[in-house]
Each structure stands twice: as structure tokens, then as C-alpha cells.
Design a protein around this motif. Structure first.
Motif, mmCIF file in Angstrom:
data_model
loop_
_atom_site.group_PDB
_atom_site.id
_atom_site.type_symbol
_atom_site.label_atom_id
_atom_site.label_comp_id
_atom_site.label_asym_id
_atom_site.label_seq_id
_atom_site.Cartn_x
_atom_site.Cartn_y
_atom_site.Cartn_z
ATOM 1 N N UNK A 1 0.857 -1.182 0.000
ATOM 2 C CA UNK A 1 0.000 0.000 0.000
ATOM 3 C C UNK A 1 0.891 1.228 0.000
ATOM 4 N N UNK A 2 0.467 2.283 -0.717
ATOM 5 C CA UNK A 2 1.249 3.518 -0.806
ATOM 6 C C UNK A 2 0.898 4.407 0.373
ATOM 7 N N UNK A 3 1.882 4.763 1.140
ATOM 8 C CA UNK A 3 1.658 5.616 2.312
ATOM 9 C C UNK A 3 1.380 7.046 1.882
ATOM 10 N N UNK A 4 0.366 7.658 2.484
ATOM 11 C CA UNK A 4 0.059 9.059 2.231
ATOM 12 C C UNK A 4 -0.529 9.345 0.864
ATOM 13 N N UNK A 5 -1.022 8.331 0.176
ATOM 14 C CA UNK A 5 -1.531 8.595 -1.161
ATOM 15 C C UNK A 5 -2.880 9.307 -1.130
ATOM 16 N N UNK A 6 -3.631 9.107 -0.047
ATOM 17 C CA UNK A 6 -4.923 9.799 0.065
ATOM 18 C C UNK A 6 -4.707 11.298 0.114
ATOM 19 N N UNK A 7 -3.709 11.723 0.901
ATOM 20 C CA UNK A 7 -3.402 13.155 0.984
ATOM 21 C C UNK A 7 -2.899 13.678 -0.350
ATOM 22 N N UNK A 8 -2.099 12.857 -1.029
ATOM 23 C CA UNK A 8 -1.604 13.242 -2.353
ATOM 24 C C UNK A 8 -2.754 13.446 -3.322
ATOM 25 N N UNK A 9 -3.730 12.569 -3.249
ATOM 26 C CA UNK A 9 -4.877 12.649 -4.158
ATOM 27 C C UNK A 9 -5.681 13.917 -3.921
ATOM 28 N N UNK A 10 -5.769 14.321 -2.673
ATOM 29 C CA UNK A 10 -6.563 15.518 -2.345
ATOM 30 C C UNK A 10 -5.895 16.791 -2.832
ATOM 31 N N UNK A 11 -4.605 16.733 -3.101
ATOM 32 C CA UNK A 11 -3.855 17.936 -3.467
ATOM 33 C C UNK A 11 -3.635 18.074 -4.970
ATOM 34 N N UNK B 1 10.237 4.878 -3.867
ATOM 35 C CA UNK B 1 10.976 6.102 -3.533
ATOM 36 C C UNK B 1 11.379 6.843 -4.791
ATOM 37 N N UNK B 2 11.712 6.102 -5.866
ATOM 38 C CA UNK B 2 12.072 6.746 -7.125
ATOM 39 C C UNK B 2 10.893 7.533 -7.683
ATOM 40 N N UNK B 3 9.684 7.122 -7.340
ATOM 41 C CA UNK B 3 8.474 7.843 -7.771
ATOM 42 C C UNK B 3 8.054 8.904 -6.760
ATOM 43 N N UNK B 4 8.813 9.014 -5.661
ATOM 44 C CA UNK B 4 8.500 10.026 -4.649
ATOM 45 C C UNK B 4 7.516 9.563 -3.592
ATOM 46 N N UNK B 5 7.372 8.245 -3.399
ATOM 47 C CA UNK B 5 6.412 7.721 -2.424
ATOM 48 C C UNK B 5 7.089 6.714 -1.497
ATOM 49 N N UNK B 6 6.468 6.542 -0.330
ATOM 50 C CA UNK B 6 6.839 5.468 0.582
ATOM 51 C C UNK B 6 5.738 4.414 0.535
ATOM 52 N N UNK B 7 6.119 3.186 0.733
ATOM 53 C CA UNK B 7 5.126 2.109 0.731
ATOM 54 C C UNK B 7 5.248 1.304 2.018
ATOM 55 N N UNK B 8 4.140 0.659 2.380
ATOM 56 C CA UNK B 8 4.139 -0.291 3.485
ATOM 57 C C UNK B 8 3.793 -1.658 2.917
#
Length: 442
Positions: A275-285, A350-357
Motif C-alpha cells: 500500500x502507498x503511504x500518504x496517497x490519500x493526501x496526495x490525491x486531495x492535493x 521512492x524513485x516515484x516520490x512515495x513510501x510504501x508499506x
């Protein structure tokens, strides 16, 4: 038969008929051309032979007709009736030679000698060449024309004779002298022989027409088989393309060749949930188009990572996915392969600018296709799937990118250094589960 089969069969048959006609007409033109050359050379080689201009003109005309027909086959000028007309013309021309071209320069030699000296076998090549067209109708037409024209020529010659002898004039208890007087007579017409000749042509025509008809049936069966193979190949290529997006090419080929891995089966394997961490916040922005484009690029690259390690992405879960190792296709050391994939997933994200769990759990997995005849889905069940999902969620609390259950950690720990985080309660699981963390560094 569907429209595709009808169109493909008709197109292939037309091409086969055209090829056969070209071969037959090439043979015909070669024969008439050779006859023309021989007729002209005969005048040179044999001084007593005087070539007739009419004969030369006829031979040239017949050669030209054959060449012209070959030239228009397959063009807009081609018509189905032309081949029937040309075969009929050839038959009638040969029979006209027997009836009209004098067998001897002497006036007292009856033309019937042409039938006795040469015979109907001059017409058999035309019947044989008709078979090359793959048209049983043309074979029947040619055979019927041969019989009709042959008898017409024979009757014409007979009517020109003042008197004639036939087998009916042979006494019942005929002696050698009787045979010499009747059979060897120059006026002997041999009507019974003509019946035998045309009888052979009749049965040969039926046999050849049946053979051509059978050949067409085999031809259509071959076309149907080819179409089925083309459809199967197209389907295989489509499936291979679809599978190849998430499955290594070698594994995709195995799944296409053998559907056994897609059948319901119970296997010990490893489940991985990302799962991509913080993607919900990314989507809202960001605008929806940018969100979809970004997510598609991320999931595409991370799915390739899973494929490279021998895993299969079975389903996408929002901004993550569920992948399995050792089911539906075999993978050696599935626990280690899943952990290696997890480490690479962190790096790619990370290369795409995201953290995953990532949560990883091993155990019995049941895979198979569910659904009805119109809609089906390949899915996986098992406690390991639920546990992997819970471990992914637990990673947020434990601030760890990769969490493993004990079953995976015991095996993978022999290859990769892991950190034991102790027992933790897992929602939906009785008791507590020993949890291991893996370094996200590759």
C-alpha cells in the motif's frame, strides 16, 4: 459456419482455383505452342509436307486464347463461364480434327480411320487438367462435353460413308477370315469401341469429379482448422500480452500452454500486500487526471518488480495490490523471493516520490477461478492473505516499511538479516503473532 469461415474459405478456394487454372492453361498453351512449332518444322524436315495456313492460324489462335486467359485470371475481366467455354472449345476443336482433317491425301481413305488409329485418349489430358481447377463442376462439364462432342464427330463421319461395317456384322461363330473381312476392313467403324471409350470417359469423369469434390471438403476442413489455429493464436497472443504486464514472459507462456495452475488448488505460498503511504493526501492535493497518471506509472513499475521475482499480481487494492509467490505458478524459495521483491518495491516507490508499506505472510493458499459463465475472476484465499494485509496496516504503527510473519521470517531470516519485533495482537487473529521487520535498504 460463421461469416469469417465463409469469407476465408471462399477467398482461399478462389486463389486455389486460379492457381490450378493457370497451371492447366500453361500446360495447354505449351501443348498448342509445341504443336505449332512441330507443324512448321515438319515442313522443313519433310519436303513432301505442305503446311496449311489455316492450320497454322488455328494453332496460333488457340495458343493466344490460352495466354490471354492466363493474363485475365484474378482480374476484373475474369468471369466464371470463361473456363467452361475454353475447355469446351478445346474438346470440340480436337473432335473437329478427328472429323474434318483428312487422315490421308487419298480420297478413298475414309475419315473413320482417324478414330481407329488414334482414339479418345487425346482428350484425357483435358479431363485431367480440369481437375487442377478444384472445380468438380468443370470436371463434369469437360467429361460431358468430351462424350457429346466425340459422338457428334463419330456420327458425322459415319454419315459421310456410303457403307460401313461394325461389330454387328461379325458372325456369331466368326472365323479368322470373318475377322479379317470385318475388323480389318477399311470401312469398319467399331461403334462398340466408341461405346467402350465413352464409357471409360464417363466413369473416369465421375471418379475424378468425386475426387475433386472430396478434395474441396478436405480443403474446407483445412481452412476451418487454420482459422481455429489463427483464433487460438490470436487469443494466446492477447492473453500473453495481458499476462505479460504482470507476469514474467516464461511464466505467462506456461500459463497459456497449461491451464492447470489456474484450476482450484491448495499450495503453501507467500502473500504480499503493498500500500502507498500518504496517497490519500496526495490525491486531495492534485487533479484526478494527475493522480491516475501517477498511480498508473507507480503500480506499473512495482508490478514489474513482483514479476521479476517470480510473483503474480492477483488484484489491485486502491493504491496498492495483492501479490502471491508460489501460486498460481511455482517459485523456488517463495518466502525469500517475496522479501527480495519487497525491498525492491520500496526502492522503486521512492524513485516515484512515495513510501510504501508492505506486509508479508506465508501459509496455505487456495487459488482458483470464481464467478459464473459470463464473468469470472481468479482469486486467492487463505489466512496468509488476511495476515499480510493486517501486517501492512501494522507497519504504520510500528513505523516499518516491511513486516513479515514468523512463518516467513524463519525461512527468510537465514538469507536476509531481520529484526524481531516481538508478538503483537492482530485484528481478526486469535492470540498474538510474532512479527519481523526487514530493512528497506536493498
Amino acid at each position: 459456419m460463421d461469416d469469417t469461415f465463409e469469407r476465408e474459405s471462399a477467398a482461399r478456394l478462389i486463389r486455389a482455383e486460379q492457381t490450378g487454372l493457370r497451371i492447366a492453361l500453361a500446360c495447354r498453351s505449351a501443348a498448342t505452342g509445341a504443336a505449332f512449332i512441330w507443324y512448321v518444322l515438319a515442313a522443313v524436315l519433310f519436303p513432301d509436307v505442305t503446311p496449311r495456313l489455316a492450320t497454322i492460324g488455328v494453332l496460333l489462335a488457340f495458343t493466344a486464347v490460352g495466354v490471354a486467359h492466363v493474363a485475365i485470371i484474378g482480374t476484373t475481366y475474369d468471369r466464371p463461364w470463361i473456363k467452361f467455354a475454353i475447355y469446351g472449345l478445346d474438346v470440340c476443336a480436337i473432335c473437329a480434327v478427328f472429323a474434318l482433317v483428312p487422315i490421308s491425301r487419298a480420297d478413298d481413305v475414309p475419315q473413320i480411320i482417324a478414330f481407329r488409329a488414334y482414339g479418345i485418349y487425346f482428350l484425357f489430358p483435358l479431363l485431367a487438367m480440369a481437375c487442377l481447377s478444384l472445380s468438380w463442376r468443370l470436371v463434369l462439364w469437360t467429361g460431358g462435353t468430351i462424350i457429346t462432342a466425340w459422338w457428334a464427330a463419330f456420327i458425322w463421319v459415319q454419315t459421310q460413308m456410303e457403307s460401313y461395317l461394325s461389330w454387328g456384322d461379325m458372325p456369331t461363330d466368326a472365323t479368322q477370315a470373318d475377322y479379317e473381312n470385318v475388323f480389318l476392313s477399311i470401312d469398319f467403324i467399331g461403334r462398340g469401341n466408341r461405346i467402350e471409350e465413352t464409357g471409360m470417359v464417363f466413369f473416369a469423369t465421375l471418379a475424378l469429379a468425386a475426387a475433386v469434390y472430396r478434395a474441396r471438403a478436405v480443403f474446407f476442413a483445412q481452412v476451418a482448422a487454420d482459422i481455429d489455429r489463427q483464433k487460438e493464436q490470436t487469443l494466446r497472443e492477447r492473453v500473453s500480452d495481458l499476462l505479460g504486464r504482470h507476469v514474467p514472459e516464461a511464466i505467462a507462456a506456461r500459463l497459456i500452454e497449461d491451464d492447470a495452475p489456474l484450476r482450484p488448488q491448495r499450495t503453501r505460498g507467500t502473500a504480499l500486500v503493498m500500500d502507498v503511504a500518504g496517497f490519500t493526501a496526495f490525491s486531495a492535493q492534485h487533479p484526478p487526471e494527475h493522480v491516475i497518471e501517477t498511480l498508473d506509472a507507480l503500480l506499473s513499475d512495482t508490478a514489474k518488480v513482483v514479476s521479476e521475482k517470480g510473483g503474480v499480481v492477483l488484484s489491485y487494492l486502491g493504491d496498492g495490490f495483492l501479490a502471491t509467490f508460489n501460486t498460481p505458478v511455482f517459485v523456488t524459495d517463495h518466502e525469500t523471493a517475496a522479501l527480495a521483491a519487497a525491498k525492491d518495491l520500496v526502492t522503486v516507490a521512492k524513485a516515484h516520490g512515495f513510501d510504501v508499506r508492505i506486509g508479508i505472510a506465508s501459509g496455505d493458499l487456495v487459488t482458483g477461478i470464481i464467478g459464473n459463465e459470463t464473468r469470472q475472476s481468479f482469486t486467492v484465499y487463505g489466512d496468509a492473505v488476511n495476515l499480510a494485509s493486517r501486517l501492512e496496516g501494522l507497519g504504520k504503527d510500528l513505523k516499518s516499511s516491511i513486516l513479515l510473519d514468523e512463518a516467513t521470517g524463519v525461512v527468510a531470516g537465514d538469507v536476509v538479516e531481520l529484526t524481531r519485533l516481538g508478538a503483537h495482537p492482530i485484528r481478526g487473529v486469535d492470540g498474538q503473532i510474532e512479527v519481523f521487520a526487514a530493512s528497506s535498504a536493498a
